[in-house]
Design a protein around this motif. Structure first.
Motif, mmCIF file in Angstrom:
data_model
loop_
_atom_site.group_PDB
_atom_site.id
_atom_site.type_symbol
_atom_site.label_atom_id
_atom_site.label_comp_id
_atom_site.label_asym_id
_atom_site.label_seq_id
_atom_site.Cartn_x
_atom_site.Cartn_y
_atom_site.Cartn_z
ATOM 1 N N ARG A 186 0.867 -1.179 0.000
ATOM 2 C CA ARG A 186 0.000 0.000 0.000
ATOM 3 C C ARG A 186 0.901 1.226 0.000
ATOM 4 O O ARG A 186 1.716 1.415 0.910
ATOM 5 C CB ARG A 186 -0.890 0.009 1.237
ATOM 6 C CG ARG A 186 -1.723 1.268 1.340
ATOM 7 C CD ARG A 186 -2.553 1.251 2.595
ATOM 8 N NE ARG A 186 -3.007 2.586 2.907
ATOM 9 C CZ ARG A 186 -3.972 2.863 3.755
ATOM 10 N NH1 ARG A 186 -4.581 1.884 4.384
ATOM 11 N NH2 ARG A 186 -4.319 4.096 3.985
ATOM 12 N N LEU A 187 0.746 2.065 -1.010
ATOM 13 C CA LEU A 187 1.485 3.317 -1.100
ATOM 14 C C LEU A 187 0.534 4.456 -0.765
ATOM 15 O O LEU A 187 -0.632 4.423 -1.148
ATOM 16 C CB LEU A 187 2.032 3.518 -2.511
ATOM 17 C CG LEU A 187 2.945 2.432 -3.048
ATOM 18 C CD1 LEU A 187 3.287 2.725 -4.502
ATOM 19 C CD2 LEU A 187 4.202 2.339 -2.221
ATOM 20 N N GLN A 188 1.052 5.455 -0.096
ATOM 21 C CA GLN A 188 0.217 6.579 0.301
ATOM 22 C C GLN A 188 0.993 7.869 0.088
ATOM 23 O O GLN A 188 2.161 7.962 0.459
ATOM 24 C CB GLN A 188 -0.156 6.424 1.779
ATOM 25 C CG GLN A 188 -1.159 7.404 2.285
ATOM 26 C CD GLN A 188 -1.634 7.014 3.665
ATOM 27 O OE1 GLN A 188 -2.259 5.979 3.834
ATOM 28 N NE2 GLN A 188 -1.337 7.838 4.643
ATOM 29 N N GLY A 189 0.356 8.845 -0.539
ATOM 30 C CA GLY A 189 1.006 10.132 -0.769
ATOM 31 C C GLY A 189 0.174 10.997 -1.693
ATOM 32 O O GLY A 189 -0.975 10.669 -2.014
ATOM 33 N N ARG A 249 -4.158 6.811 -1.891
ATOM 34 C CA ARG A 249 -3.477 5.536 -1.677
ATOM 35 C C ARG A 249 -3.607 4.688 -2.928
ATOM 36 O O ARG A 249 -4.582 4.796 -3.661
ATOM 37 C CB ARG A 249 -4.006 4.818 -0.444
ATOM 38 C CG ARG A 249 -5.442 4.427 -0.501
ATOM 39 C CD ARG A 249 -5.953 3.954 0.861
ATOM 40 N NE ARG A 249 -7.299 3.448 0.779
ATOM 41 C CZ ARG A 249 -8.391 4.188 0.750
ATOM 42 N NH1 ARG A 249 -8.308 5.503 0.806
ATOM 43 N NH2 ARG A 249 -9.580 3.628 0.659
ATOM 44 N N VAL A 250 -2.596 3.864 -3.153
ATOM 45 C CA VAL A 250 -2.534 2.963 -4.300
ATOM 46 C C VAL A 250 -2.072 1.610 -3.786
ATOM 47 O O VAL A 250 -1.221 1.532 -2.897
ATOM 48 C CB VAL A 250 -1.536 3.509 -5.358
ATOM 49 C CG1 VAL A 250 -1.294 2.502 -6.450
ATOM 50 C CG2 VAL A 250 -2.029 4.808 -5.942
ATOM 51 N N TYR A 251 -2.639 0.556 -4.334
ATOM 52 C CA TYR A 251 -2.262 -0.801 -3.952
ATOM 53 C C TYR A 251 -1.488 -1.444 -5.101
ATOM 54 O O TYR A 251 -1.904 -1.362 -6.258
ATOM 55 C CB TYR A 251 -3.506 -1.622 -3.613
ATOM 56 C CG TYR A 251 -4.260 -1.034 -2.448
ATOM 57 C CD1 TYR A 251 -3.896 -1.341 -1.144
ATOM 58 C CD2 TYR A 251 -5.305 -0.142 -2.647
ATOM 59 C CE1 TYR A 251 -4.575 -0.789 -0.058
ATOM 60 C CE2 TYR A 251 -5.985 0.414 -1.570
ATOM 61 C CZ TYR A 251 -5.617 0.088 -0.286
ATOM 62 O OH TYR A 251 -6.273 0.640 0.781
ATOM 63 N N TYR A 300 -7.000 5.942 -4.736
ATOM 64 C CA TYR A 300 -8.195 6.110 -3.915
ATOM 65 C C TYR A 300 -7.959 7.286 -2.977
ATOM 66 O O TYR A 300 -6.908 7.342 -2.325
ATOM 67 C CB TYR A 300 -8.460 4.867 -3.054
ATOM 68 C CG TYR A 300 -8.781 3.629 -3.835
ATOM 69 C CD1 TYR A 300 -10.064 3.390 -4.302
ATOM 70 C CD2 TYR A 300 -7.801 2.677 -4.094
ATOM 71 C CE1 TYR A 300 -10.366 2.241 -5.007
ATOM 72 C CE2 TYR A 300 -8.089 1.522 -4.797
ATOM 73 C CZ TYR A 300 -9.372 1.313 -5.247
ATOM 74 O OH TYR A 300 -9.667 0.171 -5.941
ATOM 75 N N PRO A 301 -8.908 8.216 -2.875
ATOM 76 C CA PRO A 301 -8.704 9.342 -1.946
ATOM 77 C C PRO A 301 -8.774 8.876 -0.496
ATOM 78 O O PRO A 301 -9.564 7.990 -0.157
ATOM 79 C CB PRO A 301 -9.854 10.293 -2.273
ATOM 80 C CG PRO A 301 -10.878 9.452 -2.957
ATOM 81 C CD PRO A 301 -10.165 8.309 -3.594
ATOM 82 N N TRP A 329 5.566 9.505 -9.296
ATOM 83 C CA TRP A 329 7.026 9.452 -9.226
ATOM 84 C C TRP A 329 7.496 8.059 -8.789
ATOM 85 O O TRP A 329 8.376 7.465 -9.401
ATOM 86 C CB TRP A 329 7.523 10.521 -8.253
ATOM 87 C CG TRP A 329 8.917 10.323 -7.767
ATOM 88 C CD1 TRP A 329 10.068 10.552 -8.454
ATOM 89 C CD2 TRP A 329 9.308 9.850 -6.474
ATOM 90 N NE1 TRP A 329 11.150 10.260 -7.663
ATOM 91 C CE2 TRP A 329 10.713 9.820 -6.448
ATOM 92 C CE3 TRP A 329 8.608 9.463 -5.344
ATOM 93 C CZ2 TRP A 329 11.420 9.409 -5.326
ATOM 94 C CZ3 TRP A 329 9.315 9.052 -4.233
ATOM 95 C CH2 TRP A 329 10.704 9.024 -4.232
ATOM 96 N N PHE A 330 6.874 7.525 -7.731
ATOM 97 C CA PHE A 330 7.309 6.233 -7.221
ATOM 98 C C PHE A 330 6.919 5.094 -8.156
ATOM 99 O O PHE A 330 7.630 4.101 -8.271
ATOM 100 C CB PHE A 330 6.774 6.008 -5.814
ATOM 101 C CG PHE A 330 7.530 4.938 -5.083
ATOM 102 C CD1 PHE A 330 8.811 5.177 -4.622
ATOM 103 C CD2 PHE A 330 6.974 3.689 -4.888
ATOM 104 C CE1 PHE A 330 9.530 4.186 -3.959
ATOM 105 C CE2 PHE A 330 7.678 2.695 -4.225
ATOM 106 C CZ PHE A 330 8.957 2.945 -3.765
#
Length: 55
Positions: free
Chosen positions: A5-8, A45-47, A35-36, A15-16
Motif C-alpha cells: 500500500r502506497l500513500q502520498g 493511496r494505491v495498492y 483512492y482518496p 514518481w514512485f
C-alpha cells in the motif's frame, strides 16, 4: 507475492510508480487506481502487487 500500500500525493505516487516500473528485480502484477484518503483531498493511496524475479 507482496501486496504493498502506497500513500502520498498524486505526484508522489506517479514518481514512485516510475521507480517501480524501472526496477528489474521484481515484476509488477497490478497497480490500482488512486483512492482518496478520508478527510483530505491531498493524499491518496494505491495498492501494488509485485512478484520477485529470481535471476
Amino acid at each position: 507475492m507482496l501486496k504493498i500500500r502506497l500513500q502520498g500525493t498524486t505526484n508522489e505516487l506517479k514518481w514512485f510508480r516510475k521507480i517501480l516500473e524501472k526496477n528489474s528485480n521484481f515484476e509488477i502484477l497490478s497497480i490500482s487506481e488512486p483512492y482518496p484518503n478520508k478527510g483530505t483531498n491531498k493524499y491518496f493511496r494505491v495498492y501494488v502487487d509485485v512478484e520477485r524475479i529470481r535471476h
